[in-house]
Design a protein around this motif. Structure first.
Motif, PDB file in Angstrom:
ATOM      1  N   VAL A 432      -2.909  29.890  12.622  1.00 49.50           N
ATOM      2  CA  VAL A 432      -3.715  30.165  13.812  1.00 49.50           C
ATOM      3  C   VAL A 432      -3.006  29.548  15.010  1.00 49.50           C
ATOM      4  O   VAL A 432      -2.416  28.473  14.902  1.00 49.50           O
ATOM      5  N   ARG A 433      -3.064  30.214  16.152  1.00 52.57           N
ATOM      6  CA  ARG A 433      -2.364  29.708  17.336  1.00 52.57           C
ATOM      7  C   ARG A 433      -2.954  28.368  17.809  1.00 52.57           C
ATOM      8  O   ARG A 433      -4.155  28.126  17.653  1.00 52.57           O
ATOM      9  N   ALA A 434      -2.105  27.554  18.437  1.00 48.87           N
ATOM     10  CA  ALA A 434      -2.546  26.218  18.868  1.00 48.87           C
ATOM     11  C   ALA A 434      -3.696  26.298  19.870  1.00 48.87           C
ATOM     12  O   ALA A 434      -4.634  25.484  19.836  1.00 48.87           O
ATOM     13  N   SER A 672      -3.067  16.426   8.001  1.00 50.01           N
ATOM     14  CA  SER A 672      -1.945  17.319   8.323  1.00 50.01           C
ATOM     15  C   SER A 672      -1.753  17.379   9.826  1.00 50.01           C
ATOM     16  O   SER A 672      -2.703  17.199  10.592  1.00 50.01           O
ATOM     17  N   SER A 673      -0.515  17.689  10.200  1.00 48.07           N
ATOM     18  CA  SER A 673      -0.244  17.799  11.638  1.00 48.07           C
ATOM     19  C   SER A 673      -0.763  19.147  12.146  1.00 48.07           C
ATOM     20  O   SER A 673      -0.937  20.088  11.363  1.00 48.07           O
ATOM     21  N   LEU A 674      -0.970  19.217  13.437  1.00 45.94           N
ATOM     22  CA  LEU A 674      -1.429  20.462  14.056  1.00 45.94           C
ATOM     23  C   LEU A 674      -0.477  21.607  13.712  1.00 45.94           C
ATOM     24  O   LEU A 674      -0.893  22.731  13.444  1.00 45.94           O
ATOM     25  N   GLN A 675       0.790  21.274  13.672  1.00 47.56           N
ATOM     26  CA  GLN A 675       1.802  22.298  13.408  1.00 47.56           C
ATOM     27  C   GLN A 675       1.628  22.966  12.049  1.00 47.56           C
ATOM     28  O   GLN A 675       1.962  24.131  11.872  1.00 47.56           O
ATOM     29  N   GLU A 676       1.090  22.219  11.092  1.00 44.59           N
ATOM     30  CA  GLU A 676       0.877  22.805   9.764  1.00 44.59           C
ATOM     31  C   GLU A 676      -0.255  23.836   9.769  1.00 44.59           C
ATOM     32  O   GLU A 676      -0.413  24.587   8.825  1.00 44.59           O
ATOM     33  N   THR A 678      -0.683  25.812  12.638  1.00 41.64           N
ATOM     34  CA  THR A 678      -0.233  26.900  13.507  1.00 41.64           C
ATOM     35  C   THR A 678       0.959  27.644  12.895  1.00 41.64           C
ATOM     36  O   THR A 678       1.469  28.597  13.479  1.00 41.64           O
ATOM     37  N   SER A 679       1.414  27.164  11.740  1.00 44.47           N
ATOM     38  CA  SER A 679       2.474  27.892  11.032  1.00 44.47           C
ATOM     39  C   SER A 679       2.257  27.707   9.540  1.00 44.47           C
ATOM     40  O   SER A 679       1.435  26.912   9.116  1.00 44.47           O
ATOM     41  N   GLY A 680       3.008  28.462   8.754  1.00 41.35           N
ATOM     42  CA  GLY A 680       2.942  28.303   7.300  1.00 41.35           C
ATOM     43  C   GLY A 680       1.736  28.983   6.684  1.00 41.35           C
ATOM     44  O   GLY A 680       0.976  29.670   7.356  1.00 41.35           O
ATOM     45  N   ARG A 681       1.621  28.791   5.393  1.00 40.54           N
ATOM     46  CA  ARG A 681       0.506  29.353   4.647  1.00 40.54           C
ATOM     47  C   ARG A 681       0.239  28.473   3.433  1.00 40.54           C
ATOM     48  O   ARG A 681       0.906  27.462   3.255  1.00 40.54           O
TER      49      ARG A 681
END
Ligand SMILES: Cc1ncc(C[n+]2csc(CCOP(=O)(O)OP(=O)(O)O)c2C)c(N)n1
Length: 815
Positions: A432-434, A672-676, A678-681
Motif C-alpha cells: 500500500v502506498r505510504a 516492521s518498518s513502514l517500508q515493509e 509499502t513494498s513486498g508481499r
C-alpha cells in the motif's frame, strides 16, 4: 370461598393449558392434570377447548405483554379455515414418496419422515406466510430426518434426481470425496399460490446433529446483508431439529443465545422440532430431563407451539402463527411437531427389539393421508393411485440417469472466485502506498468531537499515528487495523468477531473505542467515509462452536467480505472442533463449497499453562490435504498485514488458519518498518538475513524464531542461519528449497519447536524436510512427548525454553 373470575380462569389455562393438551398421537406423553386447571364452569370449558386441544402454547413466560396478548388472541379465536384439499394433496405426495422408496430400495437408509408427514404442509404454509410478509429467500438447516422428502416437496428437486442418488449412478465422481445423499445441500425456487417466488437454500450438513444451526444462521445474516442491508425481512431462516438432538446438543443452546445479539441477529429464526419422541433407540425419558425437548428454547422470551402432528390442520395453523410472529416481533419462535417414527431410526434398523409394544401399535396406524381424508370425508384413493404412478415413472427415469444430478446452484456472487489447487498466478500485489498508510493512521484514531478517549488508549493511538508516519516501527495491532482499513477503503467489507475482539484479548486492537464519560462505543474504521463498505467488529458470546459456525456460514454467502473469527486463546478453538473438522476443512471436498474464513488463534509458549499456550497446530496440519486450507504463522507485523490483504484480494477462497502472537504483539523484534508495508508481499519462508557462510540452518515457526535470533546474537554465533517458516500449508517447498540453495555450506537442517514431540508441526514437517533437504542431515529440537501441551509452572516453562534454545545451538537430535 373465592370464585374465580373468567379472566382468572383464562389466565390459568394460558399458563398451564399446554400441559393438559392432546399432543402425542400415540398417547405416551400423557396429558397432565395440573391442579390449577381443575376448574368448572362455562369459562373453564371454553378455555379448555382453546388451550388443551391439539395445539399447546407456552408463552406466559414472555415478559412483553403485547406478545403474550398476540398469542392468546390466536389461541382463543375460532380456528382459521385451512385449505384441506391442498393439505391432502401434500400429505399424499409426501407419504407415497416414502412408501415408493421403501418398496424400491429396501434396506437403504433414507430416514423416512413417516409419522411426521405433516411437516411438509407445515413448511409449505411457512413459505406461503413468509412470502406474503416479504421473504425473498429462505435458508433451511435440517438433519437427516425427512430431508429427501423436503428436497422434493419443498425445495422443488425432481424425484428422479433424488432417486438417482439411491441408484448411486456415478460412483466415480465420488472417489475419495463427496458425501451421502441425505447430507447434500440443495437450492430451488418455491412458487406460492399467489405467484410469489421464494428462493430456497437447504444448507449442506454433516451427520453431527445441530452443527448446521449456526452455519444456517450465519448464511441468513450474510444474505440479509446483501439483499436488505440491516433489514431482516428479505431472508427467513428455518431450522428443523430432531427432538433428542435439540434437547441434548449444546450447539442448539449456543445458537439460540445468539438470537438477539447485535452481531448475529437475523430478525428471528423459525424452529421446528421434528419430534418423533425417540432418538435412535432411546426414549425421551433417557434423552431429556424435561417434559419437552423444546424446553431449551425457554431460555429465550419466545413462544413455543406444541402441535399434534396427526392433526395437520392444527399444525398448519401453528405454522402460520410462527411465521407471522417472527415477522411481527422479529423474534425466534418454535413449533414442536409431535408425532412418531414409523420405521427404525433408518430403514435398515429394526425398532421392535427396543420398542416392541410401541412398534406393534405403529404398524397398525394408517398413513396420515388416509386418516386425514377420512376426517374430511374425501376419497383420496384415486388421487393416490395417480401420484403413485407418477413416482413409479420417475423411478424408471432415474435408472437412465448416468451423471450425478446437481442439486444445488451456487449464487452468481461466487462466479468471481475459485477453489481447487493453489496456483502462484493467483497472487496479487498487497503493498500500500505510504500516503495511504498515513491517511489510515489518521482515520483509525479519529473520534467525534466531545468523545473522551481513555488516557492509556490515547497514548496508544498517538503511537499509532507516529507509526503510520514512519517515525516508529509498526506493531502487530496497528498492522492489523491497517490491513482492515486499507481493504475497506478499496471496497472490501470486513467482519471480525470473537470474545473481546473489539478491544482485543491482549489489549492490542482497540478497533472500537469507549468514551470514558458515557461508555458509548465508537469504531473509527466503520466511520471513515459515508458511504463505505462495512467494517464490523463484534464481541461475541462466550461460545466457540456456534460463533465459528456462524462466521463460516457468513463467509459462505459473502465471499467479497474478509470474515474473521478470533479465539480468545487458540487453545479454546477445540470447543468448535466439529465445525473445523466437518465444515471448514472438509466442506470443499464433500460439497464443493468454498469459504475464505480466517481463524485467528493466539498461540505460543509463554508460561501460561496447558490452556493458554497451544492452538494445536498439529491438528490443523493433520486435516490439511489437497490444498483445502492455508495454515500460517506470521512473525512480523508486515507479514500479518500482507497475509490478511492477500486473503481478501486473491480470487482463491480457502479457509486461513493463523497462529497469532501474544507476548510478541508489541515486541520490537516483531515490528516492521513502514517500508515493509509499502513494498513486498507475504513471504511463506523468511530466509536468513544475517548469516554469511552458515554450516547449519535452524528452521522454526512463530515466536521461537525471534528467541532463536536473540540467542544467536547472545552467543555471537556465526555458523547458524535461521529460517522462519511463515506458511506451513500449503507447504512452501519451492521457497524453502530456494532459501536452502543460497547456502552451499549448510550440512544440517534443524527443526526447532517449543511444543512437545507429539504436537506442533514436527510430525507433519519431518518427512517433507527430509525429502527436501537431502543430502543434508535433518535433526530436531523439541520438548519430549507429553499428554498435555504445556507445563503449568511459569518457572518450569522458562527452564524448558532455555534448555530448548541451548540445545538448538549445541546438541540437536537426529530424528
Ligand atoms: C452430534 C451427534 N451425535 C450422535 C449422532 C448419532 N445419531 C444419529 S441420529 C441419532 C438420533 C437422533 O435423534 P433425534 O434428534 O430425535 O432425531 P430423529 O432421528 O429421531 O429424527 C444419533 C444419536 C449424530 N449424528 N450426531
Amino acid at each position: 370461598m373465592i370464585t374465580l373470575t373468567d379472566e382468572a380462569v383464562l389466565d390459568a389455562f394460558r399458563r398451564w393449558g399446554y400441559l393438559a393438551a392432546d399432543l402425542d398421537p400415540l398417547g405416551y406423553m400423557k396429558p397432565l392434570a395440573p391442579p390449577e386447571l381443575a376448574l368448572e364452569g362455562e369459562a373453564a370449558v371454553q378455555a379448555r377447548r382453546c388451550y388443551c386441544g391439539t395445539i399447546g402454547a407456552e408463552f406466559m413466560h414472555i415478559p412483553d405483554a403485547e406478545r403474550r396478548q398476540w398469542v392468546a388472541e390466536r389461541m382463543e379465536a375460532e380456528p382459521a379455515p385451512v385449505d384441506s384439499v391442498r393439505v391432502l394433496e401434500r400429505l399424499i405426495h409426501a407419504g407415497l414418496f416414502e412408501q415408493v422408496l421403501q418398496s424400491r430400495y429396501i434396506g437403504t437408509k433414507r430416514f423416512s419422515l413417516e409419522g411426521i408427514i405433516a411437516l411438509i404442509p407445515v413448511m409449505e404454509e411457512m413459505l406461503d406466510g413468509a412470502a406474503a410478509l416479504g421473504a425473498e429467500q429462505m435458508v433451511f438447516g435440517m438433519s437427516h430426518r425427512g430431508r429427501l422428502n423436503v428436497m422434493v416437496h419443498i425445495v422443488g428437486k425432481s424425484p428422479e434426481d433424488v432417486f438417482a442418488r439411491f441408484e448411486d449412478v456415478d460412483p466415480r465422481s465420488f472417489l475419495g470425496g463427496g458425501d451421502v445423499k441425505y447430507h447434500l445441500g440443495a437450492t430451488g425456487n418455491y412458487l406460492t399460490p399467489q405467484g410469489e417466488n421464494v428462493e430456497i437454500h437447504l444448507v449442506s450438513n454433516p451427520s453431527h446433529l445441530e452443527a448446521v444451526d449456526p452455519v444456517a444462521i450465519g448464511r441468513a445474516r450474510a444474505k440479509q446483508a446483501r439483499l436488505c442491508g440491516r433489514g431482516t425481512t428479505c431472508v427467513l431462516p428455518l431450522l428443523l431439529h430432531g427432538d433428542a438432538a435439540f434437547a441434548g446438543q449444546g450447539m442448539a443452546a449456543e445458537t439460540l443465545n445468539m438470537a438477539n445479539l447485535d452481531g448475529y441477529e437475523v430478525g428471528g429464526t423459525v424452529h421446528v422440532v421434528v419430534n418423533n419422541l425417540i432418538g435412535f433407540t432411546a426414549n425421551p425419558a433417557d434423552t431429556s430431563s424435561s417434559r419437552f425437548a423444546s424446553d431449551v428454547a425457554k431460555r429465550l422470551p419466545i413462544p413455543i407451539f406444541h402441535v399434534n402432528a396427526e392433526d395437520p390442520d392444527a399444525a398448519v395453523r401453528a405454522a402460520r402463527w410462527a411465521v407471522e410472529y417472527r415477522y411481527r416481533f422479529h423474534s425466534d419462535v418454535v413449533v414442536d411437531l409431535i408425532g412418531y417414527r414409523r420405521h427404525g431410526h433408518s430403514e435398515i434398523d429394526d425398532p421392535t427389539t427396543t420398542q416392541p409394544v410401541r412398534y406393534r401399535r405403529i404398524a397398525a396406524l394408517p398413513p396420515l393421508w388416509e386418516s386425514y381424508a377420512r376426517r374430511h370425508q374425501t376419497d383420496a384413493a384415486p388421487r393416490a393411485a395417480e401420484i403413485r404412478a407418477e413416482l413409479e415413472a420417475a423411478l424408471k427415469r432415474a435408472r437412465n440417469i448416468r451423471k450425478n444430478p446437481r442439486l444445488h446452484q451456487l449464487p452468481a456472487y461466487w462466479n468471481a472466485y475459485q477453489g481447487g489447487p493453489y496456483d502462484p498466478a493467483l497472487e496479487v500485489e498487497t503493498a500500500v502506498r505510504a500516503e495511504e498508510i498515513r491517511t489510515l493512521g489518521e482515520l483509525m484514531v479519529r473520534v467525534p468531537s466531545g468523545f473522551s478517549v481513555h488516557p492509556k488508549v490515547k497514548k496508544l493511538l498517538d503511537q499509532r499515528v507516529q507509526m503510520t508516519q514512519g517515525r516508529h516501527a509498526i506493531d502487530f495491532g496497528t498492522a492489523e487495523l491497517l490491513a482492515y482499513g486499507s481493504l475497506v477503503r478499496q471496497g472490501t467489507p470486513v467482519r471480525l468477531s470473537g470474545q473481546d475482539s473489539r478491544r482485543g484479548t491482549f489489549n492490542q486492537r482497540h478497533a472500537t473505542l469507549i468514551d470514558t464519560e458515557t461508555e458509548d462505543a465508537y469504531t473509527p474504521l466503520a466511520n471513515m467515509a459515508f458511504p463505505q463498505p462495512a467494517f464490523e467488529v463484534y464481541d461475541s458470546p462466550l461460545s466457540e462452536a456456534a460463533v465459528l459456525g456462524f462466521e463460516y456460514g457468513y463467509s459462505r454467502d459473502y465471499p467479497e467480505t474478509l470474515v474473521l473469527w478470533e479465539a480468545q486463546f487458540g487453545d479454546f478453538a477445540n470447543g468448535a472442533q466439529v465445525l473445523i473438522d466437518q465444515f471448514i476443512t472438509a466442506g470443499e471436498d464433500k460439497w464443493g463449497l468454498l469459504s475464505g474464513l480466517v481463524m485467528l488463534l493466539p498461540h505460543g509458549y509463554e508460561g501460561q499453562g496447558p490452556e493458554h499456550s497451544s492452538a494445536r497446530m498439529e491438528r490443523f496440519l493433520q486435516l490439511a490435504a489437497r490444498d483445502n486450507m492455508q495454515i500460517c504463522q506470521p512473525t512480523t507485523a508486515a507479514q500479518y498485514f500482507h497475509m490478511l490483504r492477500r486473503q481478501a484480494m486473491r480470487r482463491w477462497r480457502k479457509p486461513l488458519v493463523v497462529f497469532t502472537p501474544k507476548g510478541m504483539l508489541r515486541h520490537p523484534a516483531a515490528m516492521s518498518s513502514l517500508q515493509e508495508f509499502t513494498s513486498g508481499r507475504f513471504l511463506t519462508v523468511i530466509p536468513d538475513r544475517e548469516a554469511v557462510d552458515p554450516t547449519r540452518v535452524l528452521l522454526a515457526t512463530g515466536k521461537i524464531v525471534h528467541e532463536l535470533r536473540a540467542e544467536r546474537k547472545k552467543r555471537g554465533d556465526t555458523e547458524t542461519a535461521i529460517f522462519a517458516l511463515e506458511q506451513l500449508y500449503p507447504f512452501p517447498e519451492q521457497e524453502l528449497l530456494a532459501a536452502l540453495r543460497q547456502y552451499k555450506t549448510v550440512r544440517e537442517v534443524v527443526w526447532v519447536q517449543e511444543e512437545p514431540a507429539n504436537m506442533g508441526a514436527m510430525l507433519f514437517l519431518l518427512p517433507r524436510l527430509r525429502r527436501l533437504a537431502r543430502p543434508r542431515t535433518v535433526l530436531s529440537v523439541k520438548l519430549s512427548e507429553s499428554p498435555s501441551p504445556a507445563t503449568g509452572s511459569g518457572k518450569g516453562h522458562e527452564f524448558q525454553q532455555k534448555a530448548l534454545l541451548s540445545l538448538a545451538f549445541t546438541r540437536a537430535k537426529a530424528v
